[in-house]
Each structure stands twice: as structure tokens, then as C-alpha cells.
Design a protein around this motif. Sequence first.
Motif, PDB file in Angstrom:
ATOM      1  N   SER A  52     -12.418   3.493   7.360  1.00 41.87           N
ATOM      2  CA  SER A  52     -13.111   2.300   6.834  1.00 41.87           C
ATOM      3  C   SER A  52     -12.119   1.192   6.479  1.00 41.87           C
ATOM      4  CB  SER A  52     -13.952   2.681   5.616  1.00 41.87           C
ATOM      5  OG  SER A  52     -15.027   3.491   6.031  1.00 41.87           O
ATOM      6  N   GLN A  53     -10.950   1.577   5.997  1.00 43.49           N
ATOM      7  CA  GLN A  53      -9.923   0.552   5.699  1.00 43.49           C
ATOM      8  C   GLN A  53      -9.497  -0.150   6.987  1.00 43.49           C
ATOM      9  OE1 GLN A  53      -6.947   3.108   3.978  1.00 43.49           O
ATOM     10  NE2 GLN A  53      -7.358   2.418   1.893  1.00 43.49           N
ATOM     11  N   ALA A  54      -9.240   0.667   8.033  1.00 43.06           N
ATOM     12  CA  ALA A  54      -8.737   0.081   9.284  1.00 43.06           C
ATOM     13  C   ALA A  54      -9.784  -0.857   9.897  1.00 43.06           C
ATOM     14  CB  ALA A  54      -8.353   1.192  10.259  1.00 43.06           C
TER      15      ALA A  54
ATOM     16  N   VAL B 183      -8.351  15.397  -1.499  1.00 46.22           N
ATOM     17  CA  VAL B 183      -7.094  14.672  -1.740  1.00 46.22           C
ATOM     18  C   VAL B 183      -6.617  13.986  -0.454  1.00 46.22           C
ATOM     19  CG1 VAL B 183      -4.646  15.032  -2.251  1.00 46.22           C
ATOM     20  CG2 VAL B 183      -6.383  15.965  -3.768  1.00 46.22           C
ATOM     21  N   ALA B 184      -6.830  14.641   0.675  1.00 49.32           N
ATOM     22  CA  ALA B 184      -6.449  14.013   1.950  1.00 49.32           C
ATOM     23  C   ALA B 184      -7.439  12.891   2.265  1.00 49.32           C
ATOM     24  CB  ALA B 184      -6.459  15.061   3.052  1.00 49.32           C
ATOM     25  N   ALA B 185      -6.923  11.696   2.420  1.00 41.40           N
ATOM     26  CA  ALA B 185      -7.797  10.552   2.732  1.00 41.40           C
ATOM     27  C   ALA B 185      -8.208  10.623   4.198  1.00 41.40           C
ATOM     28  CB  ALA B 185      -7.055   9.258   2.458  1.00 41.40           C
ATOM     29  N   THR B 186      -9.487  10.550   4.477  1.00 37.91           N
ATOM     30  CA  THR B 186      -9.968  10.627   5.866  1.00 37.91           C
ATOM     31  C   THR B 186     -10.889   9.449   6.171  1.00 37.91           C
ATOM     32  OG1 THR B 186     -11.690  12.146   5.091  1.00 37.91           O
ATOM     33  CG2 THR B 186      -9.731  13.124   6.141  1.00 37.91           C
TER      34      THR B 186
ATOM     35  N   ALA C   8       0.527  12.581  11.243  1.00 41.11           N
ATOM     36  CA  ALA C   8       1.588  13.455  10.724  1.00 41.11           C
ATOM     37  C   ALA C   8       1.451  13.653   9.215  1.00 41.11           C
ATOM     38  CB  ALA C   8       2.944  12.862  11.058  1.00 41.11           C
ATOM     39  N   LEU C   9       1.111  12.571   8.500  1.00 42.02           N
ATOM     40  CA  LEU C   9       0.959  12.683   7.043  1.00 42.02           C
ATOM     41  C   LEU C   9      -0.152  13.681   6.711  1.00 42.02           C
ATOM     42  CD1 LEU C   9       1.519  11.789   4.110  1.00 42.02           C
ATOM     43  CD2 LEU C   9      -0.114   9.947   4.444  1.00 42.02           C
ATOM     44  N   LYS C  10      -1.277  13.541   7.422  1.00 43.00           N
ATOM     45  CA  LYS C  10      -2.403  14.438   7.154  1.00 43.00           C
ATOM     46  C   LYS C  10      -1.992  15.869   7.410  1.00 43.00           C
ATOM     47  CE  LYS C  10      -4.446  12.516   5.708  1.00 43.00           C
ATOM     48  NZ  LYS C  10      -4.817  11.271   5.119  1.00 43.00           N
ATOM     49  N   PHE C  11      -1.277  16.071   8.539  1.00 45.66           N
ATOM     50  CA  PHE C  11      -0.920  17.427   8.941  1.00 45.66           C
ATOM     51  C   PHE C  11      -0.015  18.087   7.906  1.00 45.66           C
ATOM     52  CE2 PHE C  11       0.674  20.894  11.458  1.00 45.66           C
ATOM     53  CZ  PHE C  11      -0.401  21.221  12.270  1.00 45.66           C
TER      54      PHE C  11
ATOM     55  N   ALA D 183       0.844  -1.199   0.000  1.00 46.63           N
ATOM     56  CA  ALA D 183       0.000   0.000   0.000  1.00 46.63           C
ATOM     57  C   ALA D 183       0.877   1.246   0.000  1.00 46.63           C
ATOM     58  CB  ALA D 183      -0.895  -0.004   1.242  1.00 46.63           C
ATOM     59  N   CYS D 184       0.255   2.395  -0.218  1.00 44.61           N
ATOM     60  CA  CYS D 184       0.979   3.672  -0.216  1.00 44.61           C
ATOM     61  C   CYS D 184       0.261   4.678   0.688  1.00 44.61           C
ATOM     62  CB  CYS D 184       0.999   4.283  -1.614  1.00 44.61           C
ATOM     63  SG  CYS D 184       1.720   3.228  -2.851  1.00 44.61           S
ATOM     64  N   GLY D 185       1.025   5.618   1.203  1.00 42.65           N
ATOM     65  CA  GLY D 185       0.464   6.772   1.918  1.00 42.65           C
ATOM     66  C   GLY D 185      -0.454   6.351   3.049  1.00 42.65           C
ATOM     67  N   THR D 186      -1.619   6.953   3.061  1.00 42.92           N
ATOM     68  CA  THR D 186      -2.594   6.661   4.113  1.00 42.92           C
ATOM     69  C   THR D 186      -2.973   5.186   4.120  1.00 42.92           C
ATOM     70  OG1 THR D 186      -3.465   8.892   4.193  1.00 42.92           O
ATOM     71  CG2 THR D 186      -4.993   7.136   4.768  1.00 42.92           C
ATOM     72  N   SER D 187      -3.106   4.601   2.949  1.00 42.17           N
ATOM     73  CA  SER D 187      -3.477   3.181   2.894  1.00 42.17           C
ATOM     74  C   SER D 187      -2.380   2.325   3.529  1.00 42.17           C
ATOM     75  CB  SER D 187      -3.702   2.743   1.445  1.00 42.17           C
ATOM     76  OG  SER D 187      -4.819   3.414   0.937  1.00 42.17           O
ATOM     77  N   TYR D 188      -1.123   2.779   3.406  1.00 39.92           N
ATOM     78  CA  TYR D 188      -0.025   2.062   4.053  1.00 39.92           C
ATOM     79  C   TYR D 188      -0.194   2.119   5.572  1.00 39.92           C
ATOM     80  CZ  TYR D 188       4.667   1.140   5.846  1.00 39.92           C
ATOM     81  OH  TYR D 188       5.723   0.642   6.569  1.00 39.92           O
TER      82      TYR D 188
ATOM     83  N   GLU E 292      -6.433   2.425  -7.957  1.00 39.61           N
ATOM     84  CA  GLU E 292      -5.753   2.814  -9.199  1.00 39.61           C
ATOM     85  C   GLU E 292      -4.320   3.260  -8.968  1.00 39.61           C
ATOM     86  OE1 GLU E 292      -7.105   2.129 -11.913  1.00 39.61           O
ATOM     87  OE2 GLU E 292      -9.237   2.028 -11.441  1.00 39.61           O
ATOM     88  N   THR E 293      -3.814   3.167  -7.749  1.00 34.43           N
ATOM     89  CA  THR E 293      -2.461   3.648  -7.461  1.00 34.43           C
ATOM     90  C   THR E 293      -1.434   2.761  -8.163  1.00 34.43           C
ATOM     91  OG1 THR E 293      -3.215   4.533  -5.379  1.00 34.43           O
ATOM     92  CG2 THR E 293      -0.849   4.123  -5.568  1.00 34.43           C
ATOM     93  N   ALA E 294      -0.631   3.381  -9.015  1.00 31.87           N
ATOM     94  CA  ALA E 294       0.270   2.591  -9.866  1.00 31.87           C
ATOM     95  C   ALA E 294       1.247   1.755  -9.042  1.00 31.87           C
ATOM     96  CB  ALA E 294       1.027   3.519 -10.814  1.00 31.87           C
ATOM     97  N   ASP E 295       1.811   2.335  -7.983  1.00 32.30           N
ATOM     98  CA  ASP E 295       2.780   1.574  -7.176  1.00 32.30           C
ATOM     99  C   ASP E 295       2.116   0.335  -6.572  1.00 32.30           C
ATOM    100  OD1 ASP E 295       4.998   3.270  -7.548  1.00 32.30           O
ATOM    101  OD2 ASP E 295       4.302   4.639  -6.002  1.00 32.30           O
ATOM    102  N   THR E 296       0.907   0.511  -6.101  1.00 33.68           N
ATOM    103  CA  THR E 296       0.211  -0.619  -5.461  1.00 33.68           C
ATOM    104  C   THR E 296      -0.171  -1.667  -6.505  1.00 33.68           C
ATOM    105  OG1 THR E 296      -0.631   0.958  -3.857  1.00 33.68           O
ATOM    106  CG2 THR E 296      -1.704  -1.197  -3.906  1.00 33.68           C
ATOM    107  N   LEU E 297      -0.606  -1.189  -7.664  1.00 32.28           N
ATOM    108  CA  LEU E 297      -0.964  -2.142  -8.732  1.00 32.28           C
ATOM    109  C   LEU E 297       0.278  -2.908  -9.187  1.00 32.28           C
ATOM    110  CD1 LEU E 297      -3.459   0.005 -10.856  1.00 32.28           C
ATOM    111  CD2 LEU E 297      -4.000  -1.872  -9.297  1.00 32.28           C
TER     112      LEU E 297
HETATM  113  O1  M6R Z   1      -5.860   5.347  -3.552  1.00 33.65           O
HETATM  114  P1  M6R Z   1      -4.782   4.854  -2.633  1.00 33.65           P
HETATM  115  O2  M6R Z   1      -5.318   4.513  -1.281  1.00 33.65           O
HETATM  116  O3  M6R Z   1      -3.993   3.737  -3.195  1.00 33.65           O
HETATM  117  O4  M6R Z   1      -3.809   6.099  -2.451  1.00 33.65           O
HETATM  118  C1  M6R Z   1      -2.604   5.966  -1.763  1.00 33.65           C
HETATM  119  C2  M6R Z   1      -2.036   7.332  -1.404  1.00 33.65           C
HETATM  120  O5  M6R Z   1      -1.721   8.051  -2.545  1.00 33.65           O
HETATM  121  C3  M6R Z   1      -3.007   8.145  -0.553  1.00 33.65           C
HETATM  122  O6  M6R Z   1      -3.412   7.434   0.581  1.00 33.65           O
HETATM  123  C4  M6R Z   1      -2.365   9.464  -0.088  1.00 33.65           C
HETATM  124  O7  M6R Z   1      -1.304   9.198   0.776  1.00 33.65           O
HETATM  125  C5  M6R Z   1      -3.408  10.348   0.577  1.00 33.65           C
HETATM  126  N1  M6R Z   1      -3.699  11.467  -0.259  1.00 33.65           N
HETATM  127  C6  M6R Z   1      -3.004  10.900   1.887  1.00 33.65           C
HETATM  128  O8  M6R Z   1      -4.023  11.663   2.459  1.00 33.65           O
END
Ligand code: M6R
Length: 604
Positions: free
Chosen positions: A404-406, A396-399, A481-484, A297-302, A349-354
Motif C-alpha cells: 500500500s505504501q508503494a 511484525v513483518a510488514a507485508t 531479503a529483509l523479509k526473508f 524511512a526505516c526498514g520496509t518503509s525505506y 511512531e518510529t522514533a528514527d523517522t519521527l
Molecule cells: O512503522 P514503520 O513503517 O516506521 O516501521 C519501520 C520498520 O521498523 C519496519 O518497516 C520493519 O523494518 C519491518 N518490521 C520489516 O518487516
Amino acid sequence: MCGIIARIGEGDAITKLVSGLENLEYRGYDSAGVAVQNGSGISVYKRSGQVSELKDSLVSSVPKGNVGIGHTRWSTHGPPTDENAHPHTSQTDEVAVVHNGIIENYTELKEMLREKGHEFTSDTDTEVIPHLFEQYLEDAPDNVTAFRQTVRDLEGSYAVAALVDGEDAIYAARQGSPLILGLDNGEYYLASDVPAFLDHTEDVVYFEDGDMAILEPTGVTMTDMEGNRINRDVEHIDWDPEDAGKGGYDHYMLKEINTQPNALSNTIEGRVQDGEVNLEDFPPGTFDNVDDVHFVACGTSYHAALYGQQLLSNAGIRAQAFRASEYVDASPGPVSENTLVIAVTQSGETADTLGALRQAKTEGAQVITVTNVVGSTAARTADEALFIRAGPEIGVAATKTFSSQAVTLSLLSVRLAEDIDGASLPGDVDEMLETVYDLPKHVDQVLETTNARAIAEKYTDSESFFFIGRGLNNAVAKEGALKFKEITYEHAEGFASGELKHGPLALVTPDTPVFAVFSGDGDGKTMKNAEEAQARGAPIVAVASADHDVIDIADSHLEIPETHPVWAGLLANVQLQLVSYYAARLLDRPIDKPRNLAKSVTVE
Ligand code: M6R
């Protein structure tokens, strides 16, 4: 990474294209453009800046047209200038194209086309597509063949929509980037995501990789790249168009934070029955043969994946969370059919995750995805999908999708602990499952009573912002911290609380508030670590329940309701989301569209 839209049907296309682009702006907002067929050539309007600027520039003298394409861009090749904005046109303006993705062999194609006399006016990879299409139009027996020849020459990823001068048609193809067809009684749409046309139709067809289509006023013809006709099922999306709008809130982010109780109710609904976890396509025994679990996963999903990893480790399951971009190089050891790879991705659709997901699949692992988007590439590529059911997330900020993922991963961890040989359910699993249905109510309580705004006012002028937590709360601290940093542009770091003393403490001053997360699990040590920072002058903001011991020593307090530690961490996260939101507001940041970012990162 960009958003594309196309529309054909009765009446004028421009308004619908522009409003579609507004709903796709979360995918990129560096520049925007539209092109329409209007009986006297293809007219292109494009410029750097957000869609609102394009809209303002489209005055009433704009020629009308019933067929058109549009694009909102997140720059990959060349800066966000007017020239680099899409649509791009061919040498004689016979063809106009919008594209999402990356054409990896564009340099070779450009060279070949230059030799044939084509001149290029942008830095983009996309511009080769209209030129190539025009080149093939010279000799091909028909336009469809020329388009097919064009896309077959492209290497990389693309969702493409093209117009040919004088023809009431849209040519489209997908390889590696999302593309969805919307059907509305003689009106047809193409878009990178459903909200682009949700005001008009909820009936959709998801393109698969290698699909092509010609949209005409009389209907849509889909084929593969060899020209063989294909039929894809029409699916009905039950998203409320209101969900894709701000619904009275100042920002999507605030709306999405505030609608978490509802999102969580949907996530949980039917998944815990009579104290048992019930996960649709994952009945008891699904994971009997699993030895190891990898999260990618990446970012917030990570961070949600870290939550999952911690729960599995607690259950005695070998589990590791990988940043998807590192997975290929991380050498996690050989994977086999006994390795379960869980791709966690909101967008799917995140390329790194795919990339990580595909690699794991190729190597023979069992691959599932935990995603929000039905019909996303991850959902289609994985062996099975577990949907988080959070509803569309536009900010853009995942909240809400983190929450829901957790929760979804927490429930999945119970299924895995039940199935995997040698694993053990946590001693308090009954309490955990009983209290999950309280979570929406508890989030509501946080939203109604929060003092996050006052905390943001008190500390926004600080130099740096630290977030600490232990175990599950390490994931919460990192997410806080990421969100901030993402929306305030201020320096923020999240640490496992025990790590502070191994380096970061050197940065601690009275100007570095430390947000410490307490959920009733491993709290004693976090409290000690918070006191160590406080002894160096840092103000401590405790995120904890009302009667927690830390309240006696904390400088400030963000209160969370008392509940099971697995859910308490998520309540703490909601408080931290609100602090970030209000701090960004005080700093006058563009909260829903932070600079340099995009919602869906479809490039590696
Ligand atoms: O769509 P994804 O969950 O794969 O996206 C991964 C990250 O790009 C995403 O969580 C990003 O870190 C957020 N914008 C952070 O708020």
C-alpha cells in the motif's frame, strides 16, 4: 517501545487488560504484567515471557479489581527478567506504573531518590517514576499535583499510566510516545494503540504531547502540564475488530499477505479518476514550489521510499531516499521551504523517522507523511498526511503495508511530476493509471496460483539467499531479503543486480539461490547478472511473467501476471513474501513475533 493498557469501570479489569495486552504484543513480547486495585492494596502480577505465559499464571485466586494497568515489554534497559517486567512499584507499593518510552534522565533521578532512601529492584529507567510519584505524594496538596510534578521532572519520551493505592483513578500522561483514550459508556481505557480496546469501543481521543489525564469512574479530566483543562475531540475509528484478529489464518502475517487485494482496493479507491490522480489533501498545484524531495524511512518503509525515489528520478525530479536514522548525519544539504520531506512510516511512531521528520520541519522544509495510522505521531507532526489505508497490521513483518505504501507513493509521484517545474510524466503514465485498478485482482491471482511453498521446500536448506533486481526491482529485492532474514533467521541479502559482480559474487555457490526479479523494466541486464551467478553454480529463481525469456534459463519460476512494470514489481514482492512465510514455517519460526524485534520501534 512497549505496549501499555489501563482500564477503569464497572466489573473486573483483569480479563480486559490481558486481552488488550494480547492485541498489543506486536509492540514487544519480552515480558508482561498487570496491576489491579482490589480494596486491599495494589496487586501486581508480572513475569518474563509472552502475554500467554502471564495469562496461564493468572489462576482463579487472583484478587479482582475494577481498575488496573498492564504492560507488554520490549527491553531497552535491562534484560527481560521478572524484576524488569512492568508494572513497577514505589518504595512502599503505594504507586504502580506502566510506561512506554525512555526516561533519559533516570540516572540523575535515581541518584536523587536514593539519597532520600529509595531502593530500586530493577534495571529499568521506568522504576524511577513510581518512586518519584510517591516522593511527591508526601508533600503535594493532592495526588493530581504530585503526578503533575512527577511527569514534569521526566526528560525523554513517555506514555505513562499510574495507580495510587486506595484510589479509584488512573493517572496518565503522554510525551513522545503514543497514548489513546477509549470511551465506552462509563468504562474508560488507555492504550498505546487502538486494537487493545477495539473489542469494547471505537470512540477514541488521541493524546497530544504534553497532555495529562485523570480517569475516574465518573469521567475523564484532561489537562496540560500546567493543570489547565483541555478538550480533545472524540474520534470514531471505523476499524473492524475482526481486522485486528487472525480471522482463521495460522498467522497474522499470512492473513495480512492474503488480505492485500482488499487493502490495495482501499488504498487505491477514488485516487485515480478518469485517468487523473486525485489525492484528497494534495490537489494539483500543491507541490508547485518543490525543488527537491527527501524521503526518510526505516526498514520496509525505506524500501517503499526507494520505490518512490526511483519513480521521481525517472520523472526528472531530484529525489533521495534516506535511512531515517542516518538523516541527521547524512548532511543532505540545506533544506528550505522548497524541499519536500516525505516521512514514510507504517506505524507513524518510529522514533528514527519521527526524529528526521522533526528535524526537517525545524529547518523549514515542507513535511508530509505517508502512513497507515490516522492519529499517529507522524500524522500529527507532519504538515499533511497521506494515508495508505491498509488497515491494522499486526505481524511484525510488514507485508500489506509495503504494497500500500508503494502504490500510494507511485500515485504521489504522478502528482509531483505534474506539479514540479521541469519534471515530466512517464510516457506510459496512462497505462500505469489504467492498470492500477487491476492490481488487487492480480494479487489475488498470485495468491491463488503461487508455488511459493514448493520453492521454499526446495531451497530452505540452502546456506544463504540472494535477491537481485534493477531500478524499482532493486527496492523489491532488498525488501525480499529483509523479509526473508527477519522471519527465517537465515542469511539473506538484497542487491541491485549490477552489484553482484562487484563483490557478492564471491559468496555465490550452488547453496546460494538467487531470487531475480523481472518486471519488464531493465530486465535484460538483470538476466545477464542472473546468468553470471548461475555460471558459478547458483540456482536462479526467476520472479517473472509466464512468457518472459528468463524462464528458459531459470532453475525455478515464481509467476506474476503481465502488467505495467510499476505494479509488476509489487506482484513479485507478494511472491517473495510468500516464500519467506513458507520457509519460516518449515523452519518452525515464531513468524508473527520474530526474536529481538517489535512492530513499532519507538527508540532511536
Ligand atoms: O512503522 P514503520 O513503517 O516506521 O516501521 C519501520 C520498520 O521498523 C519496519 O518497516 C520493519 O523494518 C519491518 N518490521 C520489516 O518487516
